[in-house]
Design a protein around this motif. Structure first.
Motif, PDB file in Angstrom:
ATOM      1  N   CYS B  23       0.860  -1.184   0.000  1.00 27.53           N
ATOM      2  CA  CYS B  23       0.000   0.000   0.000  1.00 27.53           C
ATOM      3  C   CYS B  23       0.894   1.231   0.000  1.00 27.53           C
ATOM      4  O   CYS B  23       1.917   1.274   0.711  1.00 27.53           O
ATOM      5  CB  CYS B  23      -0.887   0.004   1.237  1.00 27.53           C
ATOM      6  N   GLU B  24       0.496   2.213  -0.780  1.00 31.82           N
ATOM      7  CA  GLU B  24       1.240   3.473  -0.820  1.00 31.82           C
ATOM      8  C   GLU B  24       0.250   4.630  -0.818  1.00 31.82           C
ATOM      9  O   GLU B  24      -0.732   4.616  -1.561  1.00 31.82           O
ATOM     10  CB  GLU B  24       2.126   3.533  -2.072  1.00 31.82           C
ATOM     11  N   GLN B  25       0.509   5.605   0.034  1.00 34.61           N
ATOM     12  CA  GLN B  25      -0.358   6.788   0.050  1.00 34.61           C
ATOM     13  C   GLN B  25       0.440   8.023  -0.359  1.00 34.61           C
ATOM     14  O   GLN B  25       1.585   8.205   0.056  1.00 34.61           O
ATOM     15  CB  GLN B  25      -1.029   6.961   1.423  1.00 34.61           C
ATOM     16  N   HIS B  26      -0.228   8.843  -1.163  1.00 40.18           N
ATOM     17  CA  HIS B  26       0.415  10.027  -1.739  1.00 40.18           C
ATOM     18  C   HIS B  26      -0.208  11.295  -1.174  1.00 40.18           C
ATOM     19  O   HIS B  26      -0.249  12.332  -1.841  1.00 40.18           O
ATOM     20  CB  HIS B  26       0.237   9.995  -3.261  1.00 40.18           C
ATOM     21  N   LEU B  27      -0.731  11.204   0.031  1.00 34.68           N
ATOM     22  CA  LEU B  27      -1.507  12.295   0.612  1.00 34.68           C
ATOM     23  C   LEU B  27      -0.786  13.013   1.743  1.00 34.68           C
ATOM     24  O   LEU B  27      -1.347  13.927   2.340  1.00 34.68           O
ATOM     25  CB  LEU B  27      -2.851  11.739   1.129  1.00 34.68           C
ATOM     26  N   GLY B  28       0.410  12.553   2.085  1.00 33.58           N
ATOM     27  CA  GLY B  28       1.142  13.178   3.183  1.00 33.58           C
ATOM     28  C   GLY B  28       0.553  12.871   4.549  1.00 33.58           C
ATOM     29  O   GLY B  28       0.742  13.639   5.495  1.00 33.58           O
ATOM     30  N   HIS B  29      -0.158  11.772   4.651  1.00 35.33           N
ATOM     31  CA  HIS B  29      -0.802  11.395   5.903  1.00 35.33           C
ATOM     32  C   HIS B  29       0.187  10.726   6.864  1.00 35.33           C
ATOM     33  O   HIS B  29       1.233  10.214   6.446  1.00 35.33           O
ATOM     34  CB  HIS B  29      -1.969  10.439   5.636  1.00 35.33           C
ATOM     35  N   ASN B  30      -0.201  10.727   8.150  1.00 38.73           N
ATOM     36  CA  ASN B  30       0.673  10.164   9.174  1.00 38.73           C
ATOM     37  C   ASN B  30       0.167   8.863   9.773  1.00 38.73           C
ATOM     38  O   ASN B  30       0.854   8.259  10.593  1.00 38.73           O
ATOM     39  CB  ASN B  30       0.863  11.180  10.306  1.00 38.73           C
ATOM     40  N   ALA B  31      -1.029   8.448   9.417  1.00 38.18           N
ATOM     41  CA  ALA B  31      -1.591   7.210   9.954  1.00 38.18           C
ATOM     42  C   ALA B  31      -2.012   6.310   8.805  1.00 38.18           C
ATOM     43  O   ALA B  31      -2.543   6.779   7.794  1.00 38.18           O
ATOM     44  CB  ALA B  31      -2.782   7.494  10.864  1.00 38.18           C
ATOM     45  N   MET B  32      -1.779   5.013   8.961  1.00 34.32           N
ATOM     46  CA  MET B  32      -2.165   4.032   7.944  1.00 34.32           C
ATOM     47  C   MET B  32      -2.785   2.817   8.607  1.00 34.32           C
ATOM     48  O   MET B  32      -2.450   2.490   9.761  1.00 34.32           O
ATOM     49  CB  MET B  32      -0.957   3.630   7.087  1.00 34.32           C
ATOM     50  N   TYR B  33      -3.665   2.155   7.870  1.00 29.58           N
ATOM     51  CA  TYR B  33      -4.488   1.090   8.439  1.00 29.58           C
ATOM     52  C   TYR B  33      -4.596  -0.077   7.462  1.00 29.58           C
ATOM     53  O   TYR B  33      -4.622   0.115   6.246  1.00 29.58           O
ATOM     54  CB  TYR B  33      -5.912   1.603   8.694  1.00 29.58           C
ATOM     55  N   TRP B  34      -4.721  -1.272   8.007  1.00 28.86           N
ATOM     56  CA  TRP B  34      -5.132  -2.452   7.235  1.00 28.86           C
ATOM     57  C   TRP B  34      -6.477  -2.922   7.752  1.00 28.86           C
ATOM     58  O   TRP B  34      -6.663  -3.073   8.979  1.00 28.86           O
ATOM     59  CB  TRP B  34      -4.133  -3.605   7.384  1.00 28.86           C
ATOM     60  N   TYR B  35      -7.402  -3.184   6.808  1.00 30.99           N
ATOM     61  CA  TYR B  35      -8.706  -3.733   7.121  1.00 30.99           C
ATOM     62  C   TYR B  35      -8.917  -5.006   6.322  1.00 30.99           C
ATOM     63  O   TYR B  35      -8.428  -5.145   5.200  1.00 30.99           O
ATOM     64  CB  TYR B  35      -9.821  -2.764   6.720  1.00 30.99           C
ATOM     65  N   LYS B  36      -9.751  -5.887   6.878  1.00 28.23           N
ATOM     66  CA  LYS B  36     -10.217  -7.069   6.167  1.00 28.23           C
ATOM     67  C   LYS B  36     -11.713  -6.901   5.920  1.00 28.23           C
ATOM     68  O   LYS B  36     -12.472  -6.607   6.852  1.00 28.23           O
ATOM     69  CB  LYS B  36      -9.969  -8.341   6.993  1.00 28.23           C
ATOM     70  N   GLN B  37     -12.123  -7.064   4.658  1.00 23.82           N
ATOM     71  CA  GLN B  37     -13.536  -6.967   4.323  1.00 23.82           C
ATOM     72  C   GLN B  37     -14.027  -8.308   3.789  1.00 23.82           C
ATOM     73  O   GLN B  37     -13.604  -8.748   2.725  1.00 23.82           O
ATOM     74  CB  GLN B  37     -13.793  -5.864   3.287  1.00 23.82           C
ATOM     75  N   SER B  38     -14.922  -8.920   4.541  1.00 22.43           N
ATOM     76  CA  SER B  38     -15.557 -10.173   4.119  1.00 22.43           C
ATOM     77  C   SER B  38     -17.017  -9.891   3.815  1.00 22.43           C
ATOM     78  O   SER B  38     -17.603  -8.952   4.358  1.00 22.43           O
ATOM     79  CB  SER B  38     -15.447 -11.229   5.225  1.00 22.43           C
ATOM     80  N   ALA B  39     -17.597 -10.715   2.978  1.00 27.80           N
ATOM     81  CA  ALA B  39     -18.981 -10.505   2.532  1.00 27.80           C
ATOM     82  C   ALA B  39     -19.936 -10.450   3.724  1.00 27.80           C
ATOM     83  O   ALA B  39     -19.860 -11.280   4.628  1.00 27.80           O
ATOM     84  CB  ALA B  39     -19.395 -11.614   1.576  1.00 27.80           C
ATOM     85  N   LYS B  40     -20.783  -9.430   3.715  1.00 21.81           N
ATOM     86  CA  LYS B  40     -21.864  -9.273   4.690  1.00 21.81           C
ATOM     87  C   LYS B  40     -21.374  -9.177   6.127  1.00 21.81           C
ATOM     88  O   LYS B  40     -22.095  -9.505   7.060  1.00 21.81           O
ATOM     89  CB  LYS B  40     -22.887 -10.403   4.534  1.00 21.81           C
ATOM     90  N   LYS B  41     -20.138  -8.745   6.301  1.00 20.83           N
ATOM     91  CA  LYS B  41     -19.595  -8.518   7.643  1.00 20.83           C
ATOM     92  C   LYS B  41     -19.029  -7.112   7.721  1.00 20.83           C
ATOM     93  O   LYS B  41     -18.579  -6.562   6.708  1.00 20.83           O
ATOM     94  CB  LYS B  41     -18.488  -9.534   7.948  1.00 20.83           C
ATOM     95  N   PRO B  42     -19.036  -6.515   8.892  1.00 16.87           N
ATOM     96  CA  PRO B  42     -18.401  -5.196   9.020  1.00 16.87           C
ATOM     97  C   PRO B  42     -16.916  -5.276   8.725  1.00 16.87           C
ATOM     98  O   PRO B  42     -16.292  -6.331   8.905  1.00 16.87           O
ATOM     99  CB  PRO B  42     -18.644  -4.834  10.489  1.00 16.87           C
ATOM    100  N   LEU B  43     -16.366  -4.172   8.298  1.00 22.24           N
ATOM    101  CA  LEU B  43     -14.918  -4.117   8.108  1.00 22.24           C
ATOM    102  C   LEU B  43     -14.221  -4.439   9.424  1.00 22.24           C
ATOM    103  O   LEU B  43     -14.611  -3.946  10.485  1.00 22.24           O
ATOM    104  CB  LEU B  43     -14.479  -2.730   7.656  1.00 22.24           C
TER     105      LEU B  43
END
Lengths: 112, 114
Positions: B23-43
């Protein structure tokens, strides 16, 4: 602990009609509330947020949401739905301590 | 929508493989996250990095190993995964980890574990 509920898995509306996607939450203290939209094969896109101030928040693409503290709700609304609004919508909440928690999502289908 | 990019977009791997998501962000942000998304479940929030320091690990199995070499890059190293790990893995970033900051998401990596 914080939680968020989207009571409807699916919402169907006709194009041109108003739409509402429901969200209720539970947090300790003041809530920070967000709505995101996800189109097929895409990540989530931020629509709007409530932090403080006016209870009616306006966001992208003509969407708005109303914060109702007594009902602990933050429903997403749009006066006139477009077919292109069809997507998956996520409500999210966080408090002063915990990271963002997302609802399970509501699939909106707008029919011509 | 090029603020946060993720590669690969699709990945099929066997249970004995080792792979990495980027993952690469080009927004100059200071926080990054990983999420798992499964069908019909919350992130499901997996990991949070703030200023390159891991600040959250939500009971994620050790077969998932994150790495944040700098504020613009985030990796998720995968090793001996299970079929139930098949999902869409989303990376996100925000200006800071503060409560009022919205997150910006990448398009995700669709992972299939055979």
């Amino acid at each position: 602990a914080q939680s968020v509920a989207q009571p409807e898995d699916q919402v169907n509306v006709a194009e041109g009609n108003p739409l509402t996607v429901k969200c209720t939450y539970s947090v300790s203290g003041n809530p920070y509330l967000f709505w995101y939209v996800q189109y097929p094969n895409r990540g989530l896109q931020f629509l709007l947020k409530y932090i403080t101030g006016d209870n009616l928040v306006k966001g992208s693409y003509g969407f708005e949401a109303e914060f109702n503290k007594s009902q602990t709700s933050f429903h997403l609304k749009k006066p006139s739905a477009l077919v292109s609004d069809s997507a998956l919508y996520f409500c999210a909440v966080r408090d002063m301590v915990n990271d963002m928690r997302f609802g399970a999502g509501t699939r909106l289908t707008v029919k011509p | 929508e090029t603020g946060v990019t993720q590669t690969p977009r699709h990945l099929v791997m066997g249970m004995t493989n080792k792979k990495s998501l980027k993952c690469e962000q080009h927004l100059g942000h200071n926080a990054m996250y990983w999420y798992k998304q499964s069908a019909k479940k919350p992130l499901e929030l997996m990991f949070v990095y703030s200023l390159e320091e891991r600040v959250e690990n939500n009971s994620v199995p050790s077969r998932f190993s994150p790495e944040c070499p700098n504020s613009s890059h985030l990796f998720l190293h995968l090793h001996t995964l299970q079929p139930e790990d098949s999902a869409l893995y989303l990376c996100a970033s925000s200006q800071a980890r503060g409560q009022s900051n919205e997150q910006f998401f990448g398009p995700g990596t669709r992972l299939t574990v055979l």
